[in-house]
Structures are given as structure tokens and as C-alpha cells.
Design a protein around this motif. Structure first.
Motif, PDB file in Angstrom:
ATOM      1  N   SER A   1      -4.879   2.771   0.691  1.00 18.07           N
ATOM      2  CA  SER A   1      -3.602   3.392   0.339  1.00 18.07           C
ATOM      3  C   SER A   1      -2.500   2.348   0.432  1.00 18.07           C
ATOM      4  O   SER A   1      -2.626   1.345   1.127  1.00 18.07           O
ATOM      5  CB  SER A   1      -3.301   4.587   1.244  1.00 18.07           C
ATOM      6  OG  SER A   1      -3.033   4.160   2.561  1.00 18.07           O
ATOM      7  N   LEU A   2      -1.429   2.604  -0.283  1.00 16.93           N
ATOM      8  CA  LEU A   2      -0.251   1.753  -0.280  1.00 16.93           C
ATOM      9  C   LEU A   2       0.951   2.678  -0.150  1.00 16.93           C
ATOM     10  O   LEU A   2       1.094   3.613  -0.948  1.00 16.93           O
ATOM     11  CB  LEU A   2      -0.183   0.933  -1.570  1.00 16.93           C
ATOM     12  CG  LEU A   2       1.005  -0.014  -1.723  1.00 16.93           C
ATOM     13  CD1 LEU A   2       0.952  -1.116  -0.660  1.00 16.93           C
ATOM     14  CD2 LEU A   2       1.008  -0.628  -3.114  1.00 16.93           C
ATOM     15  N   PHE A   3       1.786   2.442   0.854  1.00 15.55           N
ATOM     16  CA  PHE A   3       2.937   3.293   1.145  1.00 15.55           C
ATOM     17  C   PHE A   3       2.506   4.739   1.376  1.00 15.55           C
ATOM     18  O   PHE A   3       3.225   5.678   1.019  1.00 15.55           O
ATOM     19  CB  PHE A   3       3.989   3.230   0.034  1.00 15.55           C
ATOM     20  CG  PHE A   3       4.474   1.844  -0.272  1.00 15.55           C
ATOM     21  CD1 PHE A   3       5.089   1.073   0.706  1.00 15.55           C
ATOM     22  CD2 PHE A   3       4.297   1.304  -1.529  1.00 15.55           C
ATOM     23  CE1 PHE A   3       5.528  -0.212   0.421  1.00 15.55           C
ATOM     24  CE2 PHE A   3       4.742   0.019  -1.826  1.00 15.55           C
ATOM     25  CZ  PHE A   3       5.360  -0.736  -0.841  1.00 15.55           C
ATOM     26  N   GLY A   4       1.319   4.938   1.936  1.00 19.21           N
ATOM     27  CA  GLY A   4       0.813   6.274   2.233  1.00 19.21           C
ATOM     28  C   GLY A   4       0.270   7.017   1.023  1.00 19.21           C
ATOM     29  O   GLY A   4      -0.037   8.202   1.120  1.00 19.21           O
ATOM     30  N   ILE A   5       0.150   6.351  -0.113  1.00 17.13           N
ATOM     31  CA  ILE A   5      -0.363   6.990  -1.328  1.00 17.13           C
ATOM     32  C   ILE A   5      -1.733   6.379  -1.635  1.00 17.13           C
ATOM     33  O   ILE A   5      -1.866   5.160  -1.740  1.00 17.13           O
ATOM     34  CB  ILE A   5       0.600   6.780  -2.521  1.00 17.13           C
ATOM     35  CG1 ILE A   5       1.988   7.351  -2.188  1.00 17.13           C
ATOM     36  CG2 ILE A   5       0.035   7.428  -3.786  1.00 17.13           C
ATOM     37  CD1 ILE A   5       3.035   7.051  -3.236  1.00 17.13           C
ATOM     38  N   SER A   6      -2.746   7.239  -1.781  1.00 13.87           N
ATOM     39  CA  SER A   6      -4.101   6.767  -2.041  1.00 13.87           C
ATOM     40  C   SER A   6      -4.267   6.398  -3.521  1.00 13.87           C
ATOM     41  O   SER A   6      -3.379   6.628  -4.348  1.00 13.87           O
ATOM     42  CB  SER A   6      -5.124   7.840  -1.639  1.00 13.87           C
ATOM     43  OG  SER A   6      -4.962   8.985  -2.450  1.00 13.87           O
TER      44      SER A   6
ATOM     45  N   TRP B   1      -1.765   7.042  -6.873  1.00 13.34           N
ATOM     46  CA  TRP B   1      -1.182   6.029  -7.751  1.00 13.34           C
ATOM     47  C   TRP B   1      -1.634   6.231  -9.190  1.00 13.34           C
ATOM     48  O   TRP B   1      -0.855   6.041 -10.131  1.00 13.34           O
ATOM     49  CB  TRP B   1      -1.527   4.621  -7.264  1.00 13.34           C
ATOM     50  CG  TRP B   1      -0.740   4.228  -6.058  1.00 13.34           C
ATOM     51  CD1 TRP B   1      -1.209   4.078  -4.788  1.00 13.34           C
ATOM     52  CD2 TRP B   1       0.670   3.964  -5.996  1.00 13.34           C
ATOM     53  NE1 TRP B   1      -0.173   3.731  -3.948  1.00 13.34           N
ATOM     54  CE2 TRP B   1       0.987   3.657  -4.660  1.00 13.34           C
ATOM     55  CE3 TRP B   1       1.687   3.974  -6.945  1.00 13.34           C
ATOM     56  CZ2 TRP B   1       2.274   3.349  -4.253  1.00 13.34           C
ATOM     57  CZ3 TRP B   1       2.978   3.671  -6.537  1.00 13.34           C
ATOM     58  CH2 TRP B   1       3.264   3.357  -5.202  1.00 13.34           C
TER      59      TRP B   1
END
Length: 170
Positions: A133-138, A142
Motif C-alpha cells: 500500500s501507499l498512503f494507506g491505499i492498496s 490505486w
């Protein structure tokens, strides 16, 4: 200089190529094995790109532009639905996650095509695991954002009016 429908289609193709490059980097360089729902999302990303590439090459008039954009919209909506399903599976409590099945490659090799397609669109327990995940988004989050952007650009292509010619009237 006005943005043409052709250049907008090329922009869609480049965005799809970037999305697929990231997916392939994650698979081959980071070692993240795609689950069946991930494969389904890739299919719809590529499909959006195929419609835009065909529109770019064909450079159709108003009706053709709307047909290609409509196909792009439908493909982005279908891909967004697959992404949303995976996000829903990732949000399930651990006791409600479906059991993991065999690898998608194994299913493709051994099961009939329609069964493999069903597994690809429904997912299994492998699809519920958040592996990055990046910034809490899987990853499917995205990808859903990508589908929304692709759909919006295709809607723009669908409703836009081509710029008027500024040459001398004959």
C-alpha cells in the motif's frame, strides 16, 4: 493550440502503458504475484488502452469518437467494479474471507475457460490479502483511482465538440 481528440486518445494510451508498466514492475521486480482479481483488472486496463489506441489510429469522426469513448467508459466501469470487489474482499473480517484456491495459472491450465473466467471475476482468499500500500491505499484502490480517471477522460471524449476550423470560409 486546442487539445485534439486524437491527442487525448494518445494520452489515454500512455496512461494505460504506465499503469501496466507499474503492474509488471510490481510483479517481476518486487515479486508480487497477481491474484485472479488483479489479472481481471489488468484485462480491463488493457481493454481501455486498446479502444483508445484504435481511436488514435483510426481518428474517426464524431460518431466513431463516441463509439470508442463509450467502449472505453464501459471497460473502465467494468474494471472499476472488479477493483471495488477486491477492495470489498480486503475489508472483510478474517473469518469471512473465502478460502484460498490454487494459483490462477493452475486454474487456467486445468479448468474450462468459463470456470477460469468465473474465478478471475469473483476472486478467492488470495485476493483479500493486502500485500502493498501507499498512503494507506492498496493496489486495487490505486487501480480504482486509475479507472475513475480513465472513465472521466473517456466521458470528456464522448461529450466534447471538436474545435471549429479557423480557416477562411469557402
Amino acid at each position: 493550440m486546442p487539445v485534439t481528440t486524437r491527442s487525448t486518445n494518445l494520452l489515454i494510451v500512455l496512461a494505460v502503458a504506465a499503469m501496466m508498466a507499474v503492474a509488471l514492475y510490481m510483479e517481476h521486480a518486487m515479486g508480487l504475484e497477481p491474484c485472479p482479481l488483479c489479472v481481471g483488472q489488468r484485462v480491463f486496463v488493457i481493454l481501455v488502452g486498446v479502444w483508445a489506441l484504435m481511436a488514435w489510429m483510426h481518428n474517426p469522426g464524431a460518431i466513431g469518437r463516441r463509439v470508442y469513448a463509450g467502449l472505453g467508459i464501459l471497460s473502465a466501469i467494468a474494471g472499476g467494479a472488479v477493483s471495488s470487489r477486491q477492495l470489498w474482499m480486503q475489508s472483510l473480517p478474517e473469518d469471512q474471507i473465502p478460502s484460498c484456491g490454487p494459483s490462477f495459472e493452475f486454474i487456467l491450465d486445468t479448468a474450462p475457460f468459463l470456470e477460469a473466467l468465473r474465478v478471475m471475476l469473483m476472486g478467492d482468499g488470495n485476493c483479500a490479502e493486502v500485500v502493498w500500500s501507499l498512503f494507506g491505499i492498496s493496489i486495487p484502490g490505486w487501480t480504482l483511482i486509475g479507472f475513475v480517471v480513465l472513465a472521466v477522460v473517456n466521458v470528456y471524449q464522448f461529450v466534447r465538440r471538436p474545435p471549429q476550423s479557423r480557416g477562411w470560409a469557402r
